[in-house]
Write a protein that holds these residues in place. Structure first.
Motif, PDB file in Angstrom:
ATOM      1  N   ILE A   6      58.931  -8.562  73.389  1.00  0.00           N
ATOM      2  CA  ILE A   6      58.522  -9.593  72.431  1.00  0.00           C
ATOM      3  C   ILE A   6      58.285  -8.970  71.064  1.00  0.00           C
ATOM      4  CG2 ILE A   6      56.750 -11.286  71.850  1.00  0.00           C
ATOM      5  CD1 ILE A   6      56.308 -11.635  74.898  1.00  0.00           C
ATOM      6  N   HIS A   7      57.541  -7.867  71.023  1.00  0.00           N
ATOM      7  CA  HIS A   7      57.300  -7.175  69.754  1.00  0.00           C
ATOM      8  C   HIS A   7      58.624  -6.792  69.089  1.00  0.00           C
ATOM      9  CE1 HIS A   7      52.983  -6.579  69.121  1.00  0.00           C
ATOM     10  NE2 HIS A   7      52.847  -6.536  70.432  1.00  0.00           N
ATOM     11  N   ASN A   8      59.550  -6.284  69.872  1.00  0.00           N
ATOM     12  CA  ASN A   8      60.838  -5.850  69.321  1.00  0.00           C
ATOM     13  C   ASN A   8      61.649  -7.016  68.778  1.00  0.00           C
ATOM     14  OD1 ASN A   8      60.266  -3.200  70.001  1.00  0.00           O
ATOM     15  ND2 ASN A   8      61.424  -3.249  71.923  1.00  0.00           N
ATOM     16  N   GLN A   9      61.377  -8.226  69.297  1.00  0.00           N
ATOM     17  CA  GLN A   9      62.174  -9.394  68.905  1.00  0.00           C
ATOM     18  C   GLN A   9      61.552 -10.173  67.748  1.00  0.00           C
ATOM     19  OE1 GLN A   9      64.872  -9.377  70.765  1.00  0.00           O
ATOM     20  NE2 GLN A   9      65.979 -11.145  69.969  1.00  0.00           N
ATOM     21  N   LEU A  10      60.368  -9.780  67.284  1.00  0.00           N
ATOM     22  CA  LEU A  10      59.681 -10.538  66.238  1.00  0.00           C
ATOM     23  C   LEU A  10      60.548 -10.765  65.005  1.00  0.00           C
ATOM     24  CD1 LEU A  10      56.074  -9.018  66.404  1.00  0.00           C
ATOM     25  CD2 LEU A  10      56.671 -11.438  66.744  1.00  0.00           C
ATOM     26  N   SER A  11      61.324  -9.782  64.635  1.00  0.00           N
ATOM     27  CA  SER A  11      62.172  -9.894  63.436  1.00  0.00           C
ATOM     28  C   SER A  11      63.597 -10.332  63.776  1.00  0.00           C
ATOM     29  CB  SER A  11      62.215  -8.556  62.701  1.00  0.00           C
ATOM     30  OG  SER A  11      62.784  -7.552  63.531  1.00  0.00           O
ATOM     31  N   LYS A  12      63.834 -10.694  65.039  1.00  0.00           N
ATOM     32  CA  LYS A  12      65.195 -11.060  65.473  1.00  0.00           C
ATOM     33  C   LYS A  12      65.195 -12.392  66.217  1.00  0.00           C
ATOM     34  CE  LYS A  12      65.299  -7.001  67.460  1.00  0.00           C
ATOM     35  NZ  LYS A  12      65.697  -5.779  68.214  1.00  0.00           N
ATOM     36  N   THR A  13      64.317 -13.275  65.797  1.00  0.00           N
ATOM     37  CA  THR A  13      64.246 -14.578  66.456  1.00  0.00           C
ATOM     38  C   THR A  13      65.348 -15.498  65.948  1.00  0.00           C
ATOM     39  OG1 THR A  13      62.679 -15.341  64.777  1.00  0.00           O
ATOM     40  CG2 THR A  13      61.756 -14.426  66.822  1.00  0.00           C
ATOM     41  N   LEU A  14      65.534 -16.596  66.662  1.00  0.00           N
ATOM     42  CA  LEU A  14      66.527 -17.592  66.268  1.00  0.00           C
ATOM     43  C   LEU A  14      65.832 -18.653  65.421  1.00  0.00           C
ATOM     44  CD1 LEU A  14      69.481 -18.496  66.539  1.00  0.00           C
ATOM     45  CD2 LEU A  14      68.777 -19.855  68.532  1.00  0.00           C
ATOM     46  N   ILE A  15      65.878 -18.446  64.113  1.00  0.00           N
ATOM     47  CA  ILE A  15      65.228 -19.376  63.182  1.00  0.00           C
ATOM     48  C   ILE A  15      66.013 -20.681  63.092  1.00  0.00           C
ATOM     49  CG2 ILE A  15      64.487 -19.704  60.794  1.00  0.00           C
ATOM     50  CD1 ILE A  15      64.273 -16.635  60.592  1.00  0.00           C
ATOM     51  N   GLY A  16      67.317 -20.557  63.087  1.00  0.00           N
ATOM     52  CA  GLY A  16      68.171 -21.728  62.981  1.00  0.00           C
ATOM     53  C   GLY A  16      69.623 -21.296  63.042  1.00  0.00           C
ATOM     54  N   THR A  17      70.512 -22.268  62.975  1.00  0.00           N
ATOM     55  CA  THR A  17      71.940 -21.982  63.049  1.00  0.00           C
ATOM     56  C   THR A  17      72.677 -22.731  61.947  1.00  0.00           C
ATOM     57  OG1 THR A  17      72.328 -23.821  64.584  1.00  0.00           O
ATOM     58  CG2 THR A  17      71.853 -21.660  65.550  1.00  0.00           C
ATOM     59  N   ASN A  18      73.843 -22.224  61.613  1.00  0.00           N
ATOM     60  CA  ASN A  18      74.676 -22.890  60.606  1.00  0.00           C
ATOM     61  C   ASN A  18      76.138 -22.711  61.007  1.00  0.00           C
ATOM     62  OD1 ASN A  18      75.414 -24.252  58.281  1.00  0.00           O
ATOM     63  ND2 ASN A  18      75.460 -22.388  57.038  1.00  0.00           N
ATOM     64  N   PHE A  19      76.536 -23.448  62.034  1.00  0.00           N
ATOM     65  CA  PHE A  19      77.882 -23.346  62.587  1.00  0.00           C
ATOM     66  C   PHE A  19      78.748 -24.450  61.990  1.00  0.00           C
ATOM     67  CE2 PHE A  19      75.433 -21.817  66.549  1.00  0.00           C
ATOM     68  CZ  PHE A  19      75.360 -20.521  66.057  1.00  0.00           C
ATOM     69  N   THR A  20      79.336 -24.176  60.852  1.00  0.00           N
ATOM     70  CA  THR A  20      80.033 -25.214  60.087  1.00  0.00           C
ATOM     71  C   THR A  20      81.266 -25.771  60.803  1.00  0.00           C
ATOM     72  OG1 THR A  20      81.240 -23.465  58.907  1.00  0.00           O
ATOM     73  CG2 THR A  20      79.241 -24.322  57.870  1.00  0.00           C
ATOM     74  N   ASP A  21      81.814 -25.031  61.750  1.00  0.00           N
ATOM     75  CA  ASP A  21      83.039 -25.480  62.415  1.00  0.00           C
ATOM     76  C   ASP A  21      82.784 -26.156  63.761  1.00  0.00           C
ATOM     77  OD1 ASP A  21      84.560 -24.447  60.332  1.00  0.00           O
ATOM     78  OD2 ASP A  21      84.791 -22.490  61.283  1.00  0.00           O
ATOM     79  N   LEU A  22      81.524 -26.349  64.118  1.00  0.00           N
ATOM     80  CA  LEU A  22      81.224 -26.881  65.446  1.00  0.00           C
ATOM     81  C   LEU A  22      80.929 -28.384  65.443  1.00  0.00           C
ATOM     82  CD1 LEU A  22      79.075 -24.122  67.198  1.00  0.00           C
ATOM     83  CD2 LEU A  22      81.515 -24.605  67.413  1.00  0.00           C
ATOM     84  N   GLY A  23      81.033 -29.008  64.280  1.00  0.00           N
ATOM     85  CA  GLY A  23      80.790 -30.441  64.231  1.00  0.00           C
ATOM     86  C   GLY A  23      79.655 -30.783  63.277  1.00  0.00           C
ATOM     87  N   THR A  24      79.327 -32.061  63.216  1.00  0.00           N
ATOM     88  CA  THR A  24      78.260 -32.539  62.347  1.00  0.00           C
ATOM     89  C   THR A  24      76.912 -32.076  62.888  1.00  0.00           C
ATOM     90  OG1 THR A  24      79.555 -34.514  61.831  1.00  0.00           O
ATOM     91  CG2 THR A  24      77.209 -34.584  61.317  1.00  0.00           C
ATOM     92  N   LYS A  25      76.120 -31.487  62.007  1.00  0.00           N
ATOM     93  CA  LYS A  25      74.843 -30.910  62.436  1.00  0.00           C
ATOM     94  C   LYS A  25      73.687 -31.858  62.158  1.00  0.00           C
ATOM     95  CE  LYS A  25      71.642 -27.088  61.407  1.00  0.00           C
ATOM     96  NZ  LYS A  25      71.407 -25.891  60.564  1.00  0.00           N
ATOM     97  N   TYR A  26      72.796 -31.956  63.162  1.00  0.00           N
ATOM     98  CA  TYR A  26      71.517 -32.634  62.981  1.00  0.00           C
ATOM     99  C   TYR A  26      70.417 -31.646  63.321  1.00  0.00           C
ATOM    100  CZ  TYR A  26      67.349 -35.317  64.075  1.00  0.00           C
ATOM    101  OH  TYR A  26      66.056 -35.767  64.124  1.00  0.00           O
ATOM    102  N   GLN A  27      69.482 -31.422  62.398  1.00  0.00           N
ATOM    103  CA  GLN A  27      68.404 -30.464  62.632  1.00  0.00           C
ATOM    104  C   GLN A  27      67.120 -31.193  62.975  1.00  0.00           C
ATOM    105  OE1 GLN A  27      68.069 -26.949  60.099  1.00  0.00           O
ATOM    106  NE2 GLN A  27      65.850 -27.244  59.983  1.00  0.00           N
ATOM    107  N   GLY A  28      66.652 -31.002  64.194  1.00  0.00           N
ATOM    108  CA  GLY A  28      65.375 -31.543  64.608  1.00  0.00           C
ATOM    109  C   GLY A  28      64.272 -30.528  64.384  1.00  0.00           C
ATOM    110  N   LYS A  29      63.104 -30.804  64.966  1.00  0.00           N
ATOM    111  CA  LYS A  29      61.985 -29.879  64.792  1.00  0.00           C
ATOM    112  C   LYS A  29      62.275 -28.534  65.437  1.00  0.00           C
ATOM    113  CE  LYS A  29      58.725 -33.724  64.724  1.00  0.00           C
ATOM    114  NZ  LYS A  29      57.808 -34.522  65.559  1.00  0.00           N
ATOM    115  N   VAL A  30      62.883 -28.574  66.607  1.00  0.00           N
ATOM    116  CA  VAL A  30      63.126 -27.342  67.354  1.00  0.00           C
ATOM    117  C   VAL A  30      64.615 -27.110  67.604  1.00  0.00           C
ATOM    118  CG1 VAL A  30      62.733 -26.207  69.596  1.00  0.00           C
ATOM    119  CG2 VAL A  30      60.856 -27.395  68.455  1.00  0.00           C
TER     120      VAL A  30
END
Length: 317
Positions: A6-30
């Motif tokens: 967990i400590h090692n992953q603190l700076s490598k979390t998944l904050i969000g994504t931006n996959f422009t070729d995967l379709g229309t994006k909707y960003q919810g809370k999580v």
């Protein structure tokens, strides 16, 4: 056991994504959701929300826990109602059938906790049209689980609503409400049984439903995860209740409690306090602990240094 990871992953979390070729994006809370024709690609990030606000800091492995635990419970409840899952190609990703989401969240409560308790202690004895008996104290088990629906707010707080008011506002038809209430209570019973087998109490939870293009109602979003549910430890429950002490719980309620201890209650003019790294680690440990206790399985984290790239590789391979 997972503290170092967990400590090692603190700076490598998944904050969000931006996959422009995967379709229309909707960003919810999580979740970040990508629409591809008749299917949805749902990426569960490490974002965390409280008081209907997304906090600035992320929780390592939280997305993996939520996504995999939801998949576990979707499988464990599909005999009660079908769900929208098509596949789970990555620890953070679920590919699902596109549905038209219902306009209500079906919240089932088995105990007088959280919002229900805060309402009760003001003197109110009705919640979403359901009567509550006199003489209850915090954490008491209710005579029977009750359904307390809420509206789905795009911005701000979800609002309690009764069956009659929801029908009056045209949010749902009467027969549909009754059908989904029956299903919600059956899901809660199944979740209660699964939790008890692992030494836990399912305290309350929420369910969301959607309609397929064919008009069938299915279970969507997530089910019995720590973001949508609250759990107590079974063994100490009665003793702690008798002593008037706080219950040992597995949920993100303790995050809300920490925020409140910092003076934050989600008001419009308030800025959420920064979560210290050590607290982020504690939150992650709690999520992992809940996964292992509820599912009876060991959590095996994916520690990729760039989870966004890992996910893109999986989805485009």
């Amino acid at each position: 056991m997972h503290t170092k990871a967990i400590h090692n992953q603190l700076s490598k979390t998944l904050i969000g994504t931006n996959f422009t070729d995967l379709g229309t994006k909707y960003q919810g809370k999580v979740r970040d959701t990508y629409e591809q024709g008749d299917r949805l690609i749902m990426v569960t990030t490490d974002r965390i929300s409280a008081f209907d606000r997304v906090l600035d800091q992320t929780i390592p492995f939280k997305g993996q826990v939520l996504n995999q635990l939801a998949a576990y419970f979707f499988k464990a409840t599909r005999d009660i109602i079908p769900n929208h899952i098509l596949s789970v190609p990555d620890p953070n990703v679920t590919v699902a059938q596109k549905c038209e989401p219902g306009k209500l969240e079906f919240v089932v409560r088995g105990y007088l906790v959280g919002h229900a308790w805060r309402t009760y202690r003001t003197g109110k004895r009705t919640l979403c049209g359901k009567s509550l008996p006199e003489g209850l104290t915090e954490n008491d088990k209710l005579p029977l689980p009750i359904l307390t629906p809420t509206t789905k707010a795009q911005v701000g707080h979800d609002e309690d609503i009764s069956r009659d008011e929801a029908i009056k506002q045209g949010l749902i038809e009467a027969d549909t409400f009754d059908k989904l209430e029956e299903i919600s209570l059956a899901l809660f019973q199944r979740g209660t049984e699964l939790a008890a087998a692992q030494g836990l109490i399912l305290v309350d939870t929420k369910y969301e439903f959607g309609q397929t293009p064919g008009g069938h109602w299915v279970l969507i979003d997530e089910v019995h995860t720590p973001d949508s549910s609250r759990y107590f430890h079974l063994d100490p429950y009665e003793d702690l209740l008798r002593q008037g002490k706080s219950q040992q719980q597995l949920s993100k309620e303790f995050v809300r409690e920490w925020l409140m201890s910092q003076g934050f209650q989600g008001k419009d003019d308030q800025r959420a306090p920064t979560l210290p790294d050590e607290f982020r680690v504690q939150v992650s440990e709690r999520y992992i602990d809940l996964f292992e206790k509820v599912s009876g399985k060991s959590f095996v984290p994916d520690t990729h240094s760039d989870p966004e790239q890992r996910i893109l590789n999986v989805l485009t391979s």
